[in-house]
Design an enzyme around this catalytic site. Structure first.
Site, short mmCIF file in Angstrom:
data_model
loop_
_atom_site.label_atom_id
_atom_site.label_comp_id
_atom_site.label_asym_id
_atom_site.label_seq_id
_atom_site.Cartn_x
_atom_site.Cartn_y
_atom_site.Cartn_z
N SER A 26 -11.21 -2.89 -3.48
CA SER A 26 -12.26 -3.37 -3.42
C SER A 26 -12.57 -4.11 -2.16
CB SER A 26 -12.23 -3.89 -4.34
OG SER A 26 -12.93 -3.34 -5.33
N ALA B 79 -16.84 1.02 2.32
CA ALA B 79 -15.81 0.52 1.44
C ALA B 79 -15.40 1.65 0.51
CB ALA B 79 -16.36 -0.66 0.63
N THR C 291 -13.32 -3.84 -0.70
CA THR C 291 -13.68 -3.61 0.70
C THR C 291 -15.19 -3.70 0.88
OG1 THR C 291 -11.79 -2.14 0.84
CG2 THR C 291 -13.45 -1.90 2.56
N THR C 292 -15.62 -4.13 2.07
CA THR C 292 -17.04 -4.14 2.37
C THR C 292 -17.23 -3.79 3.84
OG1 THR C 292 -19.13 -5.38 2.09
CG2 THR C 292 -17.26 -6.59 3.01
N SER D 14 -11.54 -6.17 4.13
CA SER D 14 -11.14 -6.06 2.73
C SER D 14 -10.13 -7.13 2.36
CB SER D 14 -10.52 -4.68 2.46
OG SER D 14 -10.09 -4.57 1.12
#
Length: 494
Positions: A310, A390, A311-312, A329
């Site tokens: 779970s 992501a 990353t953006t 992330s």
């Protein structure tokens, strides 16, 4: 022509646009956006995570700043390591297992990376960029529908230890205002003193002492030895474009480049079956020799030349021509929040995707082989598209399809991001509604059909420049938003 920011949350995008309006460049805006993302997207990223920043100055060559997580254990005894806590996370139509707890924590790079980006490419003081994020953490950020869903998704990990993000013992609902004064203090500390406290000062000492006591491996020596690395990007031709992406030792960029090179052999836009074949080819390439070779100098050239003859995320393009593409992330988070630091530590050592040779196989100090791939697309030397995503192993498939949608199909950037996606891995093809799976099924591919657009397929944020006009595309799968430097132009993804 105003600058544009595409990001994973409206507040994240707005923070970047505010910096552009204040006279900052794309790198300043990207750093401010990332700092805000750790406040409003805490299940996606964090100060105790890592990432990569691709920077292209006006008329200059792109550069990649690598500040991803490294493997810990310098001076530690592996026999003292606690077992990973195996946690099942359900995406509704798919389940993934992640490792959490102290043993899952790697050596973070985000504080060092953001400070290096500002020093190397920025035009504003770091303290000016941390201050708005710190103020928001103190005042409180309202949980959006998408973030509430992410909290619910990661609640089993949070329940293993960290209660900062839980309300009444459960994940916060949409509309809840979350305040995090400890994180605000950490952001202020970064602005005032730079990254030193996080690597050689009191924060580093607190983090290492807490992790070693709980069975983790991050030592003070690990933190003191962390370094940001500037790298030359990977370049690959696709149609009449040049795609610039993340080089080794990250795995994501070189696999994306390989897939594009395979598709470039085929005339016309690829159909679903052709996309799946390319995805299967890059999946097959992820063998032991591939991951063992990633750290070697020259590996990218050898790998591509042997196969293709779970990353953006935040993407920024400013009016002066600066471009910044940054993916960060915290993994899914380890569930470990160190008292007095404001840091929810990453779980990179507990991600199977990042441990293809087995958990804890990476030697201390080595970069973990991330799937992240901040990317640029150029045409005749002119920057055309800034993007990243992501989504763990789905990063490369999301970027592949958005590039195909813009280059081959000519879709506007928002439509290219919105379009339904597929992902092929381990012999199964996952598809969103709108993908014609008939040909895939006829070819014998097992199909997993998702009932709606889903966070599983990543969160691609993109900015395009077409005919002198800058436009953004934000991913509705993860609550993305676009903000322009002109006042009042922040909009969520549809």
């Amino acid at each position: 022509m105003s600058g544009v920011v595409a990001a994973g949350h409206p507040e994240t995008a707005r923070a970047g646009a505010d910096v552009l309006r204040a006279g900052g460049n794309a790198v300043d805006a990207a750093v401010a956006a990332v700092l805000t993302s750790v406040v409003v997207e805490p299940m996606m990223t964090g100060l105790a995570g890592g990432g990569y920043l691709m920077v292209a100055p006006p008329g200059g060559e792109p550069t990649l700043l690598d500040f991803f997580v490294t493997a810990p254990g310098a001076g530690a005894d592996p026999a003292d390591r606690a077992p990973l806590l195996d946690i099942e996370v359900s995406f509704g139509d798919a389940v993934q297992v992640f490792g959490a707890g102290a043993a899952s924590c790697g050596v973070y790079g985000l504080p060092a990376g953001l400070a290096a980006a500002v020093e190397r490419f920025g035009s504003m003081p770091l303290a000016d960029l941390t201050a708005p994020a710190a103020a928001l953490a103190r005042a409180g950020a309202t949980v959006t529908d998408v973030q509430a869903a992410m909290f619910a998704l990661m609640a089993p990990i949070l329940a293993t230890g960290s209660t900062t993000y839980l309300t009444d013992g459960g994940p916060p609902a949409a509309g809840t205002v979350l305040r995090d004064p400890a994180l605000a203090d950490a952001l202020d500390l970064l602005g005032a003193e730079g990254p030193a406290p996080f690597y050689t000062g009191r924060v580093a000492a607190a983090v290492s002492d807490a992790l070693l006591a709980a069975g983790g491996l991050v030592t003070r020596q690990d933190l003191a030895g962390y370094r940001v690395v500037e790298r030359e990007p990977v370049l690959v031709r696709y149609r009449d474009r040049e795609v610039v992406t993340n080089p080794p030792p990250s795995a994501g960029g070189i696999l994306l480049a390989y897939a594009l090179a395979l598709l470039d052999r085929e005339p016309g836009p690829p159909d679903a079956l052709t996309l799946v074949r390319a995805m299967e080819a890059i999946q097959a390439a992820r063998d032991g020799a591939f991951f063992a070779g990633l750290p070697d100098p020259g590996f990218a050239g050898r790998f591509l030349s042997s196969r293709v003859g779970s990353t953006t995320h935040v993407s920024v393009l400013d009016a002066a021509g600066w471009a910044a593409s940054v993916t960060t992330s915290n993994g899914e988070g380890s569930g470990v929040l160190v008292p007095g630091t404001g840091l929810h530590l990453n779980n990179m050592l507990g991600e199977q995707d990042l441990s293809p040779l087995g958990f804890f196989a990476a030697p201390p100090g080595s970069r973990m082989p991330s799937a992240m791939a901040p990317t640029l697309v150029r045409r005749d030397g002119e920057l055309e598209l800034v993007l990243g995503s992501a989504g763990s192993n789905r990063i490369r498939s999301a970027l592949l399809q958005v590039i195909v949608n813009t280059v081959d199909l000519g879709l506007p950037v928002q439509a290219a991001v919105d379009a339904p996606r597929l992902h092929a891995e381990d012999g199964v093809v996952a598809v969103e509604p709108g993908i014609d799976a008939a040909a895939l099924a006829a070819a014998g591919h097992p199909i997993t059909r998702f009932r709606a657009r889903n966070t599983y397929f990543g969160g691609c944020q993109a900015v395009a420049r077409v005919g002198g006009v800058i436009a953004g595309g934000s991913d509705p799968r993860r609550g993305g938003a676009v903000a322009a430097a002109a006042p009042g132009l922040t909009r969520p993804a549809p």
